[in-house]
Every structure is written in C-alpha cells, then in structure tokens.
Design a protein around this motif. Structure first.
Motif, PDB file in Angstrom:
ATOM      1  N   LEU A 146      -0.800   3.311  -1.497  1.00  7.30           N
ATOM      2  CA  LEU A 146      -0.589   3.921  -0.177  1.00  7.30           C
ATOM      3  C   LEU A 146      -0.686   5.441  -0.262  1.00  7.30           C
ATOM      4  O   LEU A 146      -1.226   6.098   0.636  1.00  7.30           O
ATOM      5  CB  LEU A 146       0.787   3.512   0.378  1.00  7.30           C
ATOM      6  N   ALA A 147      -0.172   5.992  -1.374  1.00  2.62           N
ATOM      7  CA  ALA A 147      -0.177   7.456  -1.518  1.00  2.62           C
ATOM      8  C   ALA A 147      -1.594   8.007  -1.653  1.00  2.62           C
ATOM      9  O   ALA A 147      -1.847   9.172  -1.333  1.00  2.62           O
ATOM     10  CB  ALA A 147       0.660   7.859  -2.729  1.00  2.62           C
ATOM     11  N   SER A 148      -2.517   7.162  -2.123  1.00  2.00           N
ATOM     12  CA  SER A 148      -3.880   7.654  -2.352  1.00  2.00           C
ATOM     13  C   SER A 148      -4.753   7.527  -1.102  1.00  2.00           C
ATOM     14  O   SER A 148      -5.898   7.977  -1.078  1.00  2.00           O
ATOM     15  CB  SER A 148      -4.516   6.881  -3.510  1.00  2.00           C
ATOM     16  N   GLU A 149      -4.220   6.894  -0.056  1.00  2.00           N
ATOM     17  CA  GLU A 149      -5.035   6.710   1.155  1.00  2.00           C
ATOM     18  C   GLU A 149      -5.118   8.001   1.963  1.00  2.00           C
ATOM     19  O   GLU A 149      -4.191   8.811   1.920  1.00  2.00           O
ATOM     20  CB  GLU A 149      -4.419   5.592   2.018  1.00  2.00           C
ATOM     21  N   PRO A 150      -6.211   8.189   2.720  1.00  2.00           N
ATOM     22  CA  PRO A 150      -6.300   9.384   3.552  1.00  2.00           C
ATOM     23  C   PRO A 150      -5.180   9.384   4.604  1.00  2.00           C
ATOM     24  O   PRO A 150      -4.788   8.310   5.085  1.00  2.00           O
ATOM     25  CB  PRO A 150      -7.678   9.274   4.211  1.00  2.00           C
ATOM     26  N   GLU A 151      -4.686  10.544   4.919  1.00  2.00           N
ATOM     27  CA  GLU A 151      -3.590  10.710   5.892  1.00  2.00           C
ATOM     28  C   GLU A 151      -2.384   9.850   5.547  1.00  2.00           C
ATOM     29  O   GLU A 151      -1.727   9.266   6.415  1.00  2.00           O
ATOM     30  CB  GLU A 151      -4.068  10.408   7.305  1.00  2.00           C
ATOM     31  N   SER A 152      -2.135   9.750   4.252  1.00  2.00           N
ATOM     32  CA  SER A 152      -1.017   8.939   3.797  1.00  2.00           C
ATOM     33  C   SER A 152       0.321   9.524   4.252  1.00  2.00           C
ATOM     34  O   SER A 152       0.458  10.738   4.391  1.00  2.00           O
ATOM     35  CB  SER A 152      -1.051   8.894   2.260  1.00  2.00           C
TER      36      SER A 152
END
Ligand SMILES: Cc1cc2nc3c(=O)[nH]c(=O)nc-3n(C[C@H](O)[C@H](O)[C@H](O)COP(=O)(O)OP(=O)(O)OC[C@H]3O[C@@H](n4cnc5c(N)ncnc54)[C@H](O)[C@@H]3O)c2cc1C
Length: 449
Positions: A146-152
């Motif tokens: 989740l932390a690596s997703e854009p606009e996390s």
C-alpha cells in the motif's frame, strides 16, 4: 499545509494492526520504527494466537465462548490485579480478530491447540508452525504494498527512533523522531505500539527498578524491547499512568545452547512443545510438574529443581509429540538446540540418567515407550513478557496518572499497555492483545483525526 495523520510508533503486530485499521477507515498513517526492519517480537511468536468461538474451532468441533476465555484469563490474572473491562475487550473481540486476520490478510490459522492455563483448545496457528511470522509478515507485506502505491495514505519510515511526544495544552499533538542523523517533528494523533521492556537490562532501566533479580536471567526478546513507549509517555508534562511494572513473565523454557550456554538472548522453546506432550525431567530423569500447567507454575517448579541442585532440566519429546510439532523440532535440531536420540537407551547413555529411572518414572507413567526416538533439549527459565505497562481504558486511550482520564491525542496498543493480563499472561494472548487493541486504537485515532 500538513495533512493531519496518525503517527503509529512501532511496526510490530500492534502497530501494523492499528495502521491497517486506520487505512480501512481512509485515514492517513505515518509508521515509524527504530529498527531497520518491521516486525518486532511479533515475528518470533511460535505458539499462536487465541480466539474463542472461531470458525476454526467450530470446524474442529471445539466448544468455546468469550465467557469461558474470560474466566480462564481472569483466573490467570488473579484477584488483585484483574481489570475486567480490559479482559472483556480482549476476549469478546478475539473471534473477530482471528476472522480479520484470516479474511483480510489470508492468514492460515486452522490449527488449534490447548495450551497451559486454558480450559479448551483456543490457540490458533498456521500449518507451518511459525504463527508470529505468518501473521505479522502478511500485515507487513500488505502495508508495504500500500505504501508503494501512488497517492498512498501510508508512509513507513524505518530506522526512525521516536525520542519525544509533542504536547500542547495537555494534548499529545505529535512526535519528534531521529532518522538519518536528523531530528524531525511530525504532527498528528499518536498510537504507541513500541512493545515493552523484557530486554531492558540497563542499570537504570525498568527491570532494574522493579525486578532487579531478573537482570541475571537471559531473555527471549529482541533488543528493541527497552520500554521506550513507557518512557515517552512518562516524560509528558502531565505524565501517563503506569501499572503492574513488577509483573514480569518468566517463560519456563528458554533453550540453553550447548555451544553458548551463557548467551543473554536465548531461543524460546515454544509452549506448543509442552502442549504437544513434551515432558520435563530433572537431572535424575524424574518428572516434577504437570507440563501443561501455567507458565508461572512451571517456572516456579523448575527454579525449585535448579535451586535444589537437581538441574539441568530437560525437555523430552517422544515420537508422537515430536511429530505434532515437527517443523519446530527440525528447526531446533538444525540450530543445535535439540538433540535426537534413537531410543531411551541412547538418551540414558549420553546424559547419564539411569535407564531404570526412565523405565520406572517415565515409561510406566506416560504413553512414552523405551524404543521410540526422543527429541531432547536442556532448558532454563528466561524473561519473556512484561505484563506491566501504560494504563489504558478499554478504548486503548492512555490515561493520565494524575486524573485517571484519557490524554487527548494518545492511544497505545500491544505489549506496551498494562493491565490486560494481571499477574500472568496466558499463552497466545499477547498476539491477540496486539491485534485487538491495535484495531481499537486505530478506530479511536481515526475518529479523532
Ligand atoms: C520468542 C517469542 C515467542 C512468542 N510467542 C508468542 C505466542 O506464540 N503467542 C503470543 O500471543 N505471544 C507470543 N509472544 C509475545 C508476543 O510476540 C509479543 O508480546 C507481541 O508480539 C508484542 O507485539 P507489539 O506489536 O506490542 O510489539 P513488538 O512486536 O515487539 O514491536 C514493537 C516495535 O516497536 C519498535 N520500537 C520500539 N521503540 C521504538 C521507538 N522509540 N521508536 C520507534 N520504534 C520503536 C520496535 O523496533 C518494534 O519493531 C512471544 C514473544 C517472543 C519474544
């Protein structure tokens, strides 16, 4: 403008549970951990996590209720230190905690065993036999993704040691942390999930102040377990309350490594080994305690045996017991902590225990035979878990020492909180405490953000 977010201090199971709960509620999270990897002691847990009235128990036709779990926990906590509201929170939320782990993170918790102090089988683990890793790594993995997703909505910073809680007008408004040589301030609600103080062996530490005689023992804990959360909350201008700091669980079965018998950090011989039918024998080969008794009872019996010069104490598993915890045994044998003997005669010859004693004291009083292979280890009591901690209410809010009321902006979860277990924690109830109170703290902090 700084986006308000909740700062979770500590990335063990409590901090991870709180972080996911906040994200489920579409809140933002900053997770800080002083170590270079997440997981804390949670990844080490080897026996399992408790739940009463779970799907897995139903599948195995085990009848259990939160009320029965409450009764066992209360008996273990003892009449003087019991905090009914905290035990109720732990036990009534246990089945939903197990379901959350299984459904949201796809963790296998289908194996259920009965461990010391429980009246029924309610300690859940995965088939691999490493439940702490199975549970915690699943939550870590998902959070990292989740932390690596854009606009996390989640940021994870490792090697970030929280030094101070920021306070304004009596409320906690953030933290100061040190990372990469700089000191940084972050603002938001704070959840303390720093684990506790079972490795706090410093001369001015919490163990030294409250249980100095335990400084001589070894520990099963990682070196992060130095009571930081307690110190942070005690340093507030109006400090948090603490409770039961002298209540320290000494686990009866730390492995004595023949290659390094004096090592300060010892591997834990999982409770599951006794749960599976492992026997405890003194140096003469006699049993001296009912092995599935509570930890404090077994520890006291072992300390008596050692004190009377009847040590070392050996943990012995016959064929059936070893098969039930095979992955554990294989691992311990590979580490040189456990030895495999072809039969009782080989065991007797190597240890000097008389074969007649084994015949009369073990083979005739248990289901063990003289011809089956034996897995054997020397064990000793070790500091394992600290029951004491921050005073909290059932909503995981940290309470002020002076007023007993919640400190605005501050929650705590996991081993850092006190009062849930009274004088003795039941096996499997700490992972549960981390998940249950982590989720409660996440919900509370989400409501306030
Ligand atoms: C060997 C072993 C086996 C166990 N087996 C079981 C079991 O089978 N069942 C069970 O219920 N319990 C078991 N326990 C107990 C249980 O694992 C722990 O009590 C529980 O995992 C604690 O979770 P936590 O999230 O509160 O703390 P932890 O998992 O210890 O995590 C705390 C985190 O906080 C971080 N931290 C600390 N201070 C700071 C700071 N100042 N700034 C930033 N970060 C900080 C640490 O680096 C760490 O990552 C076992 C414990 C051990 C050691």
């Amino acid at each position: 403008m700084t986006v308000p977010r909740t700062i979770v201090v500590g990335g063990g199971l409590a901090g991870l549970s709180a972080s996911h709960t906040l994200l489920e509620r579409r809140k933002s999270v900053l997770l800080l951990d002083k170590k270079s990897s997440l997981g804390g002691n949670s990844v080490k847990a080897s026996s399992g996590i408790n739940g009463a009235g779970t799907e897995a128990q139903r599948a195995l036709k085990i009848e259990d209720t939160p009320e029965a779990f409450y009764t066992d926990t209360a008996a273990s906590a003892g009449p003087k230190l019991i905090q009914p509201t905290l035990i109720t929170a732990l036990t009534t939320n246990s089945a939903s905690a197990i379901a959350w782990l299984a459904d949201t993170f796809d963790v296998d918790l289908s194996v259920v065993s009965r461990l010391g102090g429980h009246t029924v089988a309610r300690t859940h683990r995965d088939k691999s036999g490493a439940p702490g890793w199975a549970i915690t790594s699943a939550l870590m993995k998902k959070l990292t993704t989740l932390a690596s997703e854009p606009e996390s909505h989640v940021e994870i910073i490792k090697s970030a040691r929280v030094l101070k809680l920021l306070e304004e007008g009596g409320a906690v408004v953030g933290v100061e942390y040190e990372a990469g040589g700089s000191v940084v301030a972050a603002h938001g609600n704070v959840i303390l999930a720093t684990g506790s103080y079972a490795a706090d062996f410093s001369s001015r530490g919490i163990l030294a102040s409250h249980r100095p005689e335990l400084l001589a023992l070894s520990t099963t804990n990682g070196d992060h377990a130095t009571g930081d959360g307690l110190r942070l909350a005690l340093a507030l201008p109006a400090p948090a309350g603490v409770c039961d700091l002298d209540q320290v669980q000494v686990h009866p079965t730390g492995f004595v490594d023949p290659a390094n018998p004096a090592a300060k950090t010892k591997f834990l011989a999982a409770e599951a080994l006794r749960g599976a039918g492992g026997l405890l024998l003194d140096a003469q080969g006699a049993r001296f305690v009912r092995e599935v008794e509570r930890r404090d009872v077994v520890t006291a019996a072992m300390q008596m045996v050692e004190g009377e010069g009847r040590g070392p104490v050996r943990l012995v598993l016959g064929e059936r017991a070893a098969a039930e915890v095979k992955s554990h045994c294989d691992f311990y044998v590979s580490k040189g902590l456990m030895q495999r003997y072809a039969d009782a005669a080989a065991f007797a010859e190597d240890t000097g225990i008389s074969f007649d004693t084994i015949l009369s004291k073990v083979a005739t009083t248990t289901s063990y035979t003289l011809t089956e292979p034996l897995h054997v280890a020397i064990i000793t009591p070790v500091v394992h878990y600290t029951m004491g901690g921050l005073s909290v209410d059932a909503s995981a809010r940290v309470l002020s020492e002076a007023s007993g009321t919640p400190i605005a902006g501050l929650w705590a979860a996991g081993e850092v909180i006190g009062g849930v277990h009274g004088r003795n924690r039941l096996a499997g109830s700490s992972l549960l405490e981390a998940v249950v109170f982590g989720r409660i703290a996440g919900e509370g902090a989400a409501g306030e953000v």
